[in-house]
Write a protein that holds these residues in place. Structure first.
Motif, mmCIF file in Angstrom:
data_model
loop_
_atom_site.group_PDB
_atom_site.id
_atom_site.type_symbol
_atom_site.label_atom_id
_atom_site.label_comp_id
_atom_site.label_asym_id
_atom_site.label_seq_id
_atom_site.Cartn_x
_atom_site.Cartn_y
_atom_site.Cartn_z
ATOM 1 N N ALA A 183 -48.010 98.089 -6.484
ATOM 2 C CA ALA A 183 -47.240 98.198 -5.204
ATOM 3 C C ALA A 183 -45.722 98.208 -5.506
ATOM 4 C CB ALA A 183 -47.300 97.228 -4.203
ATOM 5 N N PRO A 184 -44.669 98.852 -4.773
ATOM 6 C CA PRO A 184 -43.223 98.923 -5.016
ATOM 7 C C PRO A 184 -42.611 97.471 -5.107
ATOM 8 C CG PRO A 184 -43.758 100.302 -3.205
ATOM 9 C CD PRO A 184 -45.015 99.840 -3.524
ATOM 10 N N ARG A 220 -52.335 97.964 2.971
ATOM 11 C CA ARG A 220 -51.182 96.989 3.255
ATOM 12 C C ARG A 220 -50.972 96.002 2.419
ATOM 13 N NH1 ARG A 220 -51.904 92.963 8.654
ATOM 14 N NH2 ARG A 220 -49.839 91.816 8.238
ATOM 15 N N VAL A 221 -50.072 95.408 2.085
ATOM 16 C CA VAL A 221 -49.572 94.353 1.226
ATOM 17 C C VAL A 221 -49.062 93.347 1.889
ATOM 18 C CG1 VAL A 221 -49.331 95.933 -0.883
ATOM 19 C CG2 VAL A 221 -47.315 95.334 0.393
ATOM 20 N N VAL A 222 -49.307 91.993 1.296
ATOM 21 C CA VAL A 222 -48.578 90.873 1.848
ATOM 22 C C VAL A 222 -47.729 90.303 0.654
ATOM 23 C CG1 VAL A 222 -49.081 88.667 2.674
ATOM 24 C CG2 VAL A 222 -50.372 90.340 3.619
ATOM 25 N N TYR A 245 -53.040 92.652 -1.944
ATOM 26 C CA TYR A 245 -53.290 94.004 -1.407
ATOM 27 C C TYR A 245 -54.533 93.889 -0.509
ATOM 28 C CZ TYR A 245 -50.447 95.696 -5.509
ATOM 29 O OH TYR A 245 -49.678 96.001 -6.457
ATOM 30 N N TYR A 246 -54.372 94.720 0.485
ATOM 31 C CA TYR A 246 -55.625 94.801 1.332
ATOM 32 C C TYR A 246 -56.261 96.178 1.634
ATOM 33 C CZ TYR A 246 -55.150 89.795 2.985
ATOM 34 O OH TYR A 246 -55.333 88.666 2.848
ATOM 35 N N ARG A 247 -57.259 96.425 2.035
ATOM 36 C CA ARG A 247 -57.785 97.959 2.366
ATOM 37 C C ARG A 247 -58.628 97.628 3.570
ATOM 38 N NH1 ARG A 247 -60.220 100.147 -2.207
ATOM 39 N NH2 ARG A 247 -61.974 99.160 -1.546
ATOM 40 N N ASP A 248 -58.425 98.348 4.735
ATOM 41 C CA ASP A 248 -59.256 98.101 5.879
ATOM 42 C C ASP A 248 -59.616 96.388 6.160
ATOM 43 O OD1 ASP A 248 -59.591 101.001 6.039
ATOM 44 O OD2 ASP A 248 -61.498 100.894 4.799
ATOM 45 N N GLY A 249 -58.451 95.933 6.072
ATOM 46 C CA GLY A 249 -58.460 94.348 6.258
ATOM 47 C C GLY A 249 -59.278 93.560 5.278
ATOM 48 N N PRO A 261 -54.398 88.410 6.381
ATOM 49 C CA PRO A 261 -53.047 88.475 5.836
ATOM 50 C C PRO A 261 -52.109 87.583 6.431
ATOM 51 C CG PRO A 261 -53.922 90.624 6.423
ATOM 52 C CD PRO A 261 -54.794 89.645 7.023
ATOM 53 N N GLU A 262 -51.785 87.351 7.519
ATOM 54 C CA GLU A 262 -50.719 86.496 8.164
ATOM 55 C C GLU A 262 -50.971 84.985 7.715
ATOM 56 O OE1 GLU A 262 -52.214 88.813 9.932
ATOM 57 O OE2 GLU A 262 -50.515 89.921 10.429
ATOM 58 N N THR A 263 -52.447 84.530 7.405
ATOM 59 C CA THR A 263 -52.643 83.518 6.858
ATOM 60 C C THR A 263 -52.101 83.361 5.530
ATOM 61 O OG1 THR A 263 -54.498 83.189 8.172
ATOM 62 C CG2 THR A 263 -54.468 81.841 6.321
ATOM 63 N N VAL A 264 -52.404 84.132 4.685
ATOM 64 C CA VAL A 264 -51.874 84.236 3.312
ATOM 65 C C VAL A 264 -50.483 84.113 3.134
ATOM 66 C CG1 VAL A 264 -51.858 85.552 1.028
ATOM 67 C CG2 VAL A 264 -53.863 85.767 2.298
#
Length: 393
Positions: free
Chosen positions: A183-184, A337-339, A347-351, A380-383
């Motif tokens: 990821a960037p 999505r990335v956190v 990294y996340y895909r479809d949650g 993701p928010e928990t992480v």
């Protein structure tokens, strides 16, 4: 059953050892075109290139081990053909009959064409012992190095050269370094690391040619700039070694195509490691890593002996650059999505959590790896907000 293993790298060593561990008592022959017994490749662009690791530590198994296991090592021998009808491997020294054949041929570095100066003295790649033997004497403090390619090999070589006191410029044609693999946010951490150590990084500009008459004198960029250079390292990726398999008529698809158990389109021939692609969700997958070389080779060994179990990869990777260790768990393919946390990218895909990059954060790596392998996906928010990552387990 007479088993021949073609290729003598990490996957070959793992496959041969697993055959014996599982009780195979028949003949095992390992054939490799390099004169050295199977050795680790990752340290070549890190500790070995830096002179911090000797060949004895690089070698995977001592000479005594191969003799004790009654495994025949045929080194410095180049395979020229696979005769599937006769079940024979032909080399430049003779023929080897087989009942089952395993292809652990690895991958070869991509090179710039000669028309672009890719064959000039002073242009190097980093893949095997011979490459390092040619490169090491050229890494002299004060010399100017241009590294072409902003993937892990290029970045690791740049870090070593900078530690040895060379002036280093790294050029990446894509918009950013690590464009295909991270990821960037991860690329940003690595870019800052290198610039903090004095490496100049040029992104989004291709190479026109390597300039020089008899030797390297510079690198001309696509925008017309000329970077003075005493030597060049090409780190523009690798291609799977498929020529022998293709000539033998085996199916090729992003490498030597195997089924879920490691068998090629010929029931008597198997493949593992960098050269092999296997079925995965979303298409065929080929993994260039030590972890995959070992795990897939061991799975193939078991299946050659009749276990009949699909290979389920558990991907992990690492990269040492300067005083930093980047550890990667999982595969970030198709992430949406990335956190970010200090030192790690999730990294996340479809949650679903699919990968973690951790820079100097072994805790984040280990916890992320355990979560991924267990199929657990914390919110993701928990992480992002967690004060103690261990609580995620």
């Amino acid at each position: 059953m007479n088993i021949v293993i073609l290729g003598a790298g990490q996957a070959a060593a793992a496959l041969a050892a697993k055959l014996r561990a599982l009780g195979h008592a028949g003949p095992v022959t390992v054939i490799g075109d390099e004169p050295a017994p199977p050795y680790q490749r990752p340290p070549l662009s890190k500790a070995y290139l830096l002179g911090e690791m000797g060949l004895d530590r690089l070698t995977l198994r001592g000479t005594d081990w191969w003799a004790e296991q009654d495994i025949a090592l045929r080194l410095g021998e180049r395979a020229v053909a696979i005769d599937r009808a006769r079940r024979v491997v032909a080399t430049d020294r003779g023929e080897y009959p087989y009942d089952a054949l395993a292809l652990t041929l690895g991958a070869a570095p991509r090179r710039l064409p000669a028309a672009m100066g890719g064959a000039l003295p002073g242009v190097h790649v980093v893949r095997n012992l011979a490459d390092i033997a040619g490169l090491q004497p050229a890494l002299v403090a004060g010399r100017r190095l241009v590294v072409i390619g902003g993937g892990y090999i290029g970045l690791e070589a740049a870090a070593v050269a900078r530690k040895l006191g060379l002036d280093v410029t790294l050029v990446e044609a894509a918009p950013r370094i690590l464009g295909r693999v991270a990821a960037p946010e991860t690329a940003g951490m690595i870019r800052d690391l290198h610039r903090g150590h004095g490496v100049e990084i040029i992104e989004g500009v291709g190479i026109a040619r390597i300039a020089g008459d008899a030797v390297v004198e510079g690198v001309e960029l696509a925008d017309g700039r000329l970077l003075p250079a005493d030597l060049v390292i090409c780190g523009i990726g690798v291609a799977p070694e498929t020529a022998l398999a293709e000539a033998a008529g085996l199916d090729i698809d992003n490498g030597i195509a195997v089924d879920a158990r490691g068998r090629t389109s010929d029931p008597a021939i198997w493949a593992a490691g960098d050269c092999a692609s296997f079925p995965a969700p979303g298409g065929r997958l080929r993994l260039e890593s030590v972890g995959n070389a070992i795990d897939m080779a061991e799975a193939v060994a078991a299946n050659m002996l009749g276990l009949g179990a699909d290979y389920i990869p558990k991907p992990w990777f690492w990269s040492d650059q300067f005083d930093a260790k980047l550890q990667i768990a999982g595969l970030n393919l198709g992430y949406d999505r990335v956190v970010t946390r200090p030192g790690s990218v999730w990294y996340y895909r479809d949650g679903r959590l699919i990968a973690v990059d951790a820079l100097n954060d072994a805790r984040a790596y280990m916890i992320g790896k355990r979560l991924i392998e267990a199929g657990k996906s914390p919110d993701p928010e928990t992480v992002a907000a967690a004060t103690d990552l261990k609580a995620l387990l």
